[in-house]
Motif scaffolding. Structure first.
Motif, short mmCIF file in Angstrom:
data_model
loop_
_atom_site.label_atom_id
_atom_site.label_comp_id
_atom_site.label_asym_id
_atom_site.label_seq_id
_atom_site.Cartn_x
_atom_site.Cartn_y
_atom_site.Cartn_z
N THR A 610 35.41 52.23 39.00
CA THR A 610 34.72 52.42 40.28
C THR A 610 34.59 51.11 41.05
N LEU A 611 34.28 50.03 40.36
CA LEU A 611 34.02 48.76 41.04
C LEU A 611 35.29 48.01 41.42
N SER A 612 36.35 48.14 40.63
CA SER A 612 37.55 47.34 40.90
C SER A 612 38.16 47.60 42.27
N PRO A 613 38.20 48.83 42.79
CA PRO A 613 38.74 49.00 44.15
C PRO A 613 37.90 48.30 45.22
N ILE A 614 36.60 48.22 45.00
CA ILE A 614 35.72 47.56 45.97
C ILE A 614 36.03 46.06 46.00
N ILE A 615 36.15 45.47 44.83
CA ILE A 615 36.48 44.04 44.75
C ILE A 615 37.88 43.78 45.31
N ALA A 616 38.82 44.66 44.97
CA ALA A 616 40.20 44.48 45.44
C ALA A 616 40.28 44.57 46.96
N ARG A 617 39.58 45.52 47.55
CA ARG A 617 39.63 45.67 49.01
C ARG A 617 38.96 44.48 49.70
N TYR A 618 37.83 44.05 49.16
CA TYR A 618 37.10 42.92 49.75
C TYR A 618 37.99 41.68 49.80
N THR A 619 38.63 41.39 48.68
CA THR A 619 39.46 40.18 48.63
C THR A 619 40.74 40.34 49.45
N TYR A 620 41.30 41.56 49.49
CA TYR A 620 42.52 41.79 50.27
C TYR A 620 42.25 41.57 51.76
N LYS A 621 41.10 42.01 52.23
CA LYS A 621 40.77 41.87 53.65
C LYS A 621 40.65 40.40 54.06
N ARG A 622 40.55 39.52 53.11
CA ARG A 622 40.39 38.10 53.42
C ARG A 622 41.63 37.28 53.10
N THR A 623 42.50 37.82 52.26
CA THR A 623 43.71 37.06 51.89
C THR A 623 45.00 37.73 52.35
N GLY A 624 44.97 39.02 52.57
CA GLY A 624 46.18 39.73 52.95
C GLY A 624 47.13 39.96 51.78
N ASN A 625 46.68 39.63 50.55
CA ASN A 625 47.48 39.93 49.36
C ASN A 625 46.56 40.45 48.27
N VAL A 626 47.15 41.10 47.26
CA VAL A 626 46.36 41.81 46.26
C VAL A 626 46.00 40.94 45.05
N TRP A 627 46.57 39.75 44.96
CA TRP A 627 46.56 39.05 43.68
C TRP A 627 45.20 38.52 43.26
N VAL A 628 44.45 37.93 44.16
CA VAL A 628 43.15 37.39 43.76
C VAL A 628 42.25 38.51 43.24
N GLY A 629 42.16 39.60 43.99
CA GLY A 629 41.31 40.71 43.58
C GLY A 629 41.78 41.35 42.29
N ALA A 630 43.10 41.56 42.17
CA ALA A 630 43.63 42.19 40.96
C ALA A 630 43.37 41.34 39.73
N LEU A 631 43.60 40.04 39.84
CA LEU A 631 43.39 39.16 38.68
C LEU A 631 41.91 38.97 38.38
N LEU A 632 41.08 38.90 39.42
CA LEU A 632 39.64 38.79 39.18
C LEU A 632 39.12 40.03 38.46
N ASN A 633 39.55 41.20 38.89
CA ASN A 633 39.19 42.44 38.19
C ASN A 633 39.66 42.40 36.74
N SER A 634 40.87 41.92 36.54
CA SER A 634 41.42 41.85 35.19
C SER A 634 40.57 40.95 34.30
N PHE A 635 40.24 39.76 34.80
CA PHE A 635 39.45 38.82 34.01
C PHE A 635 38.08 39.40 33.66
N ILE A 636 37.39 39.94 34.67
CA ILE A 636 36.02 40.42 34.47
C ILE A 636 35.99 41.60 33.50
N PHE A 637 36.83 42.59 33.76
CA PHE A 637 36.71 43.84 33.03
C PHE A 637 37.41 43.82 31.67
#
Length: 659
Positions: A610-637
């Motif tokens: 549930t939470l990972s799409p929220i983090i991924a969208r938030y970071t994507y809207k600021r970077t224009g790429n998926v990597w920071v959000g995807a990797l941050l979700n990976s590390f945390i979860f």
């Protein structure tokens, strides 16, 4: 940009306040408003535990023997709660608690909070191979998972009556309880353990050796809807089972009723009604509980907590100097509420730190818009009202929902065999290996689905000359140097928020552990374990972030399109759980009983999904790429799973490189 930086700073401060305010509130509840002294002991070598027992013996004029093997390398982590009524002049009964598999000491928080505020000294600990306790502790404590050391520590405390010590466990924790009763009660060195509540892990009673339980006040709590006990001992109708009646007949052979009454105490003299708060005066008394709980509910429900309170009141009475508090009067819900506030602040803090890092020289080039914090690309997005765009996407989500629903059980069963525990993947195969395999397969299927849908859209819009096909993988395109920067940024955020967890643990003696959801401190070496599990689990978060970036529309608010992804992530598993638990509540059996342990783990998966799409969208809207959000979700979860861990396989150790 200055205004946006100030907003990021404000968000950071708010998040930090939520973290610490929630933790402070939880700490106040845990300490009973200051009436209970609480202390975490992290990474203490067994040699130090033995030294503490010796010091306690001197201070309390006791002679408790440390029968476990002293070690300067094998370490344990535990929590001690001492209420004010427990003093050397007025020693109190003590209860030593052991959690179940895939958990840690703080999953038992509702129970230790309620027992401690009623005057009992309580020790809760990370069992061997879990949390921050070494696997090698088991062999050094006579295969009691570390419980031998904790019971002897409790007996040695000057504020504890060493003749009034009880144990309890949940699930696998009852195997530890039975093991320590065997070791201590069949030994000659120390006083006997006087009480055991076997709380929803009924198979543990079969580990008892002859004579170990003689004279021990013995409680058995079997949850009516317990997924594990339903499979192995028929918990739905347990009170009328031969196991239950035979258990009572062991102390009262004349018992001939068809069903064992719950809450009634039995000994050789027959049945006895005991008012709560009154000590049962018989010898070797037994009492059966049958709460309407699931397996996790033994620890996270009013009935499960009340069972523990009722039993230990019956076993020891109201501790001297403490007031009787009815078992239904519970405050741990406030503890959980405060933790939820702190945990929400913790996730917001991750996003705030991410924003602030985007303004630093090291990471500012990752901004998707150098003139503003948030990229403005809404006008170039497709319309949700365009059925050629929205219908294929909806069909894809339906397909992935059905896929999750159908594959969770067979994939986890296959994964536990295909990815066995090893030095490289040291966590338990039936959890991390199984779920990692499902995640990896789901990632591959999702990636294929994304590509197919993009081709279908192209075919549907082939006559539209204004239509321009976009590669769905564009959000993942990034130069190698920026990819490295993205990974470094995600890891920096991960380390920063876990540093906050360490501060909270040190200041307030709490972690963000709610039921089976564990965001807690960990041994640094587990970072390397987490990085290895990235190979299994990170593809899911990367592909999910790509899917997230492709689920945006110019006429649909960002929150709404993000919600679509959140629902899509959990709907299949939610339907699976609904199917299984509907059957459990109606018939007393899961439809897929062989996967009973899997279902208890799936509940905690709903949080990252549930939470990972929220983090991924938030970071994507600021970077224009998926990597920071995807990797941050990976590390945390992934750390949520491997940090608590279940490292129990002989010959497999946690090492830096997994060799």
């Amino acid at each position: 940009m200055l205004k946006e930086k100030k907003r990021a700073l404000v968000l950071f401060v708010i998040a930090l306040v939520l973290c610490f305010a929630g933790s402070l509130g939880a700490s106040l509840v845990q300490t009973g408003g200051g009436s209970v002294n609480v202390q975490n002991y992290n990474n203490k070598p067994l040699a130090q535990v033995a030294e503490t027992i010796a010091v306690n013996n001197t201070a309390g004029n006791k002679n408790i023997t440390a029968t476990f093997t002293s070690s300067t390398t094998e370490k344990m982590t535990y929590k001690v709660l001492v209420p004010k009524n427990a003093t050397p002049e007025n020693p109190a009964p003590a209860v030593v608690m052991m959690h179940g598999g895939l958990s840690n000491k703080d999953t038992t928080a509702p129970i230790y909070i309620e027992l401690a505020r009623r005057g009992f000294v309580v020790i809760a600990f990370d069992a061997m191979g879990h949390g921050k306790t070494d696997k090698g502790v088991d062999a050094l404590t006579h295969n009691t998972m570390g419980m031998e050391a904790m019971v002897e520590l409790a007996m040695s405390m000057p504020c504890v009556d060493e003749t009034q010590v009880g144990v309890t466990g949940h699930s696998w924790g009852n195997n530890g309880s039975a093991a320590v009763i065997n070791v201590i009660n069949l030994g000659e060195e120390n006083p006997k353990i006087k009480a055991w509540l076997c709380a929803q892990g009924t198979l543990g009673i079969y580990d008892l050796q002859p004579g170990a339980i003689d004279g021990v006040t013995f409680g058995l709590s079997v949850g009516k809807y317990d997924e594990i006990d339903a499979t192995y001992v028929g918990s739905y109708t347990f009170t009328s089972s031969p196991i239950a009646t035979g258990w009572i007949q062991e102390v009262y052979p004349a018992f001939d009723a068809a069903e064992v009454p719950t809450g009634i105490w039995f000994d050789a003299g027959g049945a006895h009604e005991v008012a709560e708060g009154t000590k049962f005066e018989g010898i070797g008394g037994r009492v059966l509980y049958h709460p309407a709980n699931t397996h996790p509910g033994a620890l996270f429900s009013k009935t499960g907590t009340a069972t523990n309170v009722n039993f230990f009141y019956g076993a020891f009475g109201v501790p001297g100097g403490a007031a009787y508090i009815p078992s239904e009067h519970q405050i741990w819900g406030w503890f959980t509420a405060f933790l939820a506030v702190g945990l929400a602040g913790w996730f917001v803090l991750a996003l705030a730190i991410f924003d602030l890092l985007l303004f630093t020289p090291m990471f500012k080039r990752l901004r998707g818009n150098q003139e503003a914090l948030i990229i403005s690309d809404q006008k170039g997005l497709p319309s949700f009202r365009n059925l050629k765009e929205s219908v294929p996407l909806i069909c894809m989500f339906i397909f992935l929902t059905v896929f999750s629903y159908l594959t969770m059980v067979p994939c986890t069963a296959a994964g536990s065999k295909l990815i066995p525990s090893s030095n490289f993947f040291p966590n338990a195969a039936h959890t991390s290996g199984a779920l990692g395999y499902w995640s990896f397969v789901t990632a591959l299927v999702s990636l294929l689905a994304i590509y197919i849908v993009s081709q279908i859209k192209m075919v549907l819009n082939r006559k539209d000359k204004s239509y321009h096909w976009k590669n769905p993988l564009d959000p993942a395109k990034l130069s190698a140097d920026k990819l490295v920067q993205s990974a470094l940024m995600a890891f920096t955020v991960f380390c920063a928020i876990h540093l906050v967890l360490w501060c909270i643990d040190a200041a307030f003696n709490v972690d963000f552990v709610i039921a089976t959801i564990d965001f807690t401190t960990f041994r640094p070496v587990k970072i390397f374990v987490m990085l290895r599990y990235l190979l299994l689990c990170a593809p899911f978060y990367i592909v999910n972030a790509i899917l997230n970036a492709n689920t945006r529309f110019k006429d649909l608010p960002e929150w709404a399109s993000t919600a679509i992804v959140c629902v899509g992530n959990v709907l299949g598993l939610g339907l699976l759980l609904f199917r299984e638990y509907s059957a459990l509540f109606a018939t007393g059996s899961l439809l897929t009983g062989e996967a009973c342990s899997t279902f208890t783990v799936v509940w905690s998966m709903l949080v990252p999904l549930t939470l990972s799409p929220i983090i991924a969208r938030y970071t994507y809207k600021r970077t224009g790429n998926v990597w920071v959000g995807a990797l941050l979700n990976s590390f945390i979860f992934i750390m949520m799973q491997v940090g608590t861990g279940q490292y129990m396989i002989e010959g497999i150790d946690i090492t830096m490189f997994g060799l």
